[in-house]
Structures are given as C-alpha cells and as structure tokens.
Design a protein around this motif. Structure first.
Motif, PDB file in Angstrom:
ATOM      1  N   MET A  11      -5.790  -0.926 -13.998  1.00 49.09           N
ATOM      2  CA  MET A  11      -5.329  -0.676 -12.626  1.00 49.09           C
ATOM      3  C   MET A  11      -4.011   0.102 -12.605  1.00 49.09           C
ATOM      4  O   MET A  11      -3.768   0.907 -11.712  1.00 49.09           O
ATOM      5  N   ASN A  12      -3.140  -0.164 -13.611  1.00 54.23           N
ATOM      6  CA  ASN A  12      -1.872   0.563 -13.675  1.00 54.23           C
ATOM      7  C   ASN A  12      -2.109   2.058 -13.877  1.00 54.23           C
ATOM      8  O   ASN A  12      -1.410   2.897 -13.300  1.00 54.23           O
ATOM      9  N   ALA A  21      -6.661   0.335  -0.352  1.00 57.65           N
ATOM     10  CA  ALA A  21      -5.728  -0.316   0.578  1.00 57.65           C
ATOM     11  C   ALA A  21      -4.285  -0.110   0.115  1.00 57.65           C
ATOM     12  O   ALA A  21      -3.380   0.123   0.939  1.00 57.65           O
ATOM     13  N   ALA A  22      -4.070  -0.185  -1.199  1.00 55.63           N
ATOM     14  CA  ALA A  22      -2.729   0.054  -1.744  1.00 55.63           C
ATOM     15  C   ALA A  22      -2.298   1.499  -1.508  1.00 55.63           C
ATOM     16  O   ALA A  22      -1.132   1.769  -1.192  1.00 55.63           O
ATOM     17  N   LEU A  79      -2.926   7.888  -8.679  1.00 51.21           N
ATOM     18  CA  LEU A  79      -2.808   7.947  -7.214  1.00 51.21           C
ATOM     19  C   LEU A  79      -1.382   8.266  -6.758  1.00 51.21           C
ATOM     20  O   LEU A  79      -1.179   8.695  -5.621  1.00 51.21           O
ATOM     21  N   LEU A  80      -0.414   8.064  -7.656  1.00 51.14           N
ATOM     22  CA  LEU A  80       0.991   8.219  -7.271  1.00 51.14           C
ATOM     23  C   LEU A  80       1.322   9.599  -6.682  1.00 51.14           C
ATOM     24  O   LEU A  80       2.029   9.674  -5.667  1.00 51.14           O
ATOM     25  N   PRO A  81       0.831  10.724  -7.254  1.00 54.08           N
ATOM     26  CA  PRO A  81       1.134  12.019  -6.640  1.00 54.08           C
ATOM     27  C   PRO A  81       0.622  12.127  -5.204  1.00 54.08           C
ATOM     28  O   PRO A  81       1.292  12.720  -4.348  1.00 54.08           O
ATOM     29  N   MET A  82      -0.582  11.567  -4.913  1.00 55.98           N
ATOM     30  CA  MET A  82      -1.102  11.595  -3.550  1.00 55.98           C
ATOM     31  C   MET A  82      -0.222  10.749  -2.613  1.00 55.98           C
ATOM     32  O   MET A  82       0.035  11.128  -1.469  1.00 55.98           O
ATOM     33  N   ILE A  83       0.247   9.612  -3.128  1.00 55.31           N
ATOM     34  CA  ILE A  83       1.123   8.749  -2.334  1.00 55.31           C
ATOM     35  C   ILE A  83       2.433   9.465  -2.025  1.00 55.31           C
ATOM     36  O   ILE A  83       2.892   9.508  -0.877  1.00 55.31           O
TER      37      ILE A  83
END
Length: 224
Positions: free
Chosen positions: A1-2, A159-160, A8-12
């Motif tokens: 998951m990490n 959701a995160a 996903l971090l760049p999209m966030i």
C-alpha cells in the motif's frame, strides 16, 4: 500500500498545488454563513470525485479483466495526456491566457451572495468541467486498478486519494469550525497571499508536474 500511495502522490500534489480552489474556499469562509457554504463546496467536489470513481473504476476493472496488462497502458496514456495538458496550462498561464480548469471570474465575484446549495453545485461543476482534474482522477484510478489489490483496498486507496487531494480545503473548513474568531485574520492573510502568488505557483506547479507526467507516460510506453 505504501508503494501505491507513492505512485498516487504526484496526482495528490497536483490537486493540492492548485491555489484557486483554496482561494474559493477561503472566500466562502469569509462570507456570511461561510462555514456551511465552504463545507457544501467541498462536498460538491467530493460527490463528483466519488461518482467518477464508481463509474470509471468499474470500467477500468472490467477492461483489465479482458486484457492482461492493459491497466499499465491506460495509466501511461493518461499520464502522457495529463503531462501535455499541464505543460499547455503552464504556457497559457505564463501568457496570461484563461485556464479552462479555473472558474470564470463571475463565479469568484458572486461568492458573497451564493447559498450553500449553489456552493455545492459550484464545487461539483468545478470538478466536472476541469480537463486536468479529470486527468488527475482517471490517472489515479488507473494506477489503483493496476496495483492488483482487492476491492476493499482499492476503495480505501481511492478514498485516501480524494481526502488528500482536498486536504487543504478540509483543514481550512475545520480550522474555522474549531476556532471561528481566531481564524478571521488568518483567512484574510491567506487569501491575500494566495491571490498575489496564484499565478507563479500555478505556472511552476503545472510546469514541474507537466514534465514529470510526460516523462512517466513516455517511459511507460517504452518499458512495455
């Protein structure tokens, strides 16, 4: 998951570093009945993102069942499209041209008179008509779909993504709810600062993430 969160971090960050949405929430919070209106605005954004997840998450899952490895190709394509869109947006912002992802000035000017229901609609519409915001969300869904995790974990991951993409907006609403008096001066300073530096922040973020996503997209095709 990490590892998935890292992807996903760049999209966030691409969502977080778009100052216009935080400016709108801060302006709503500073208006009469602002807490309810700002909360409704964020809920409107969330509603559309959840709908996007339900619809396109199911479509991506179905397509990956039909063709092994297709999720990787979809993710690479979406990243490449997103990178190009961001580079174009950076150039347009530098040229002081209108950004299709940002709401029209009339929206901003009418925030004092808007109702909570209208604020909900504005938040929903802002997500629904933003090309880059669509690309961010679809890229996140493609990455989650390609992670080969169970459905429950996929729902939690998406959701995160929604939560952290809107984290600054949520924190602003919570801050005003918890400390309404102390937040007034902060709202004024934050709104003034973001309004002043909106353009350079937007240009820099779009350029950096545009190059990043374009490279990731091209690299995804080359490594297939």
């Amino acid at each position: 998951m990490n590892a998935l969160f890292g992807e996903l971090l760049p999209m966030i960050l691409g969502n977080v570093l778009a100052p216009i949405w935080l400016i709108i929430v801060l302006l709503l919070l500073a208006s009469p009945g602002g807490l309810l209106k700002a909360a409704a605005f964020v809920l409107g954004m969330t509603f559309i993102r959840v709908a996007q997840g339900l619809l396109f998450g199911a479509l991506l899952a179905a397509s990956s069942d039909d063709a092994a490895g297709e999720s990787g190709l979809v993710a690479a394509t979406l990243k490449l499209i997103l990178g190009i869109l961001l580079l174009i947006a950076s150039f347009k912002k530098w040229r002081k041209e209108e950004d299709p992802d940002e709401p029209p000035p009339k929206w901003i000017q009418s925030l004092d008179q808007t109702t909570a229901l209208k604020a909900f609609g504005l938040g929903a519409l802002g997500i629904a008509i933003g090309p880059k915001l669509w690309a961010f969300t679809l890229s996140a869904l493609a990455i989650i779909n390609g992670a080969e995790i169970d459905q429950t974990s996929a729902i939690i991951a998406y959701a995160a993504y929604i939560f952290f993409a809107q984290i600054l907006l949520i924190l602003a609403v919570l801050f005003v709810a918890v400390a309404p008096k102390r937040s007034r001066a902060f709202l004024q300073r934050a709104t003034a600062w973001l309004t002043t530096y909106n353009r350079p922040i937007s240009i820099t973020a779009a350029l950096v993430f545009g190059l990043l996503f374009t490279w990731d997209g091209v690299n995804g095709f080359l490594n297939r």
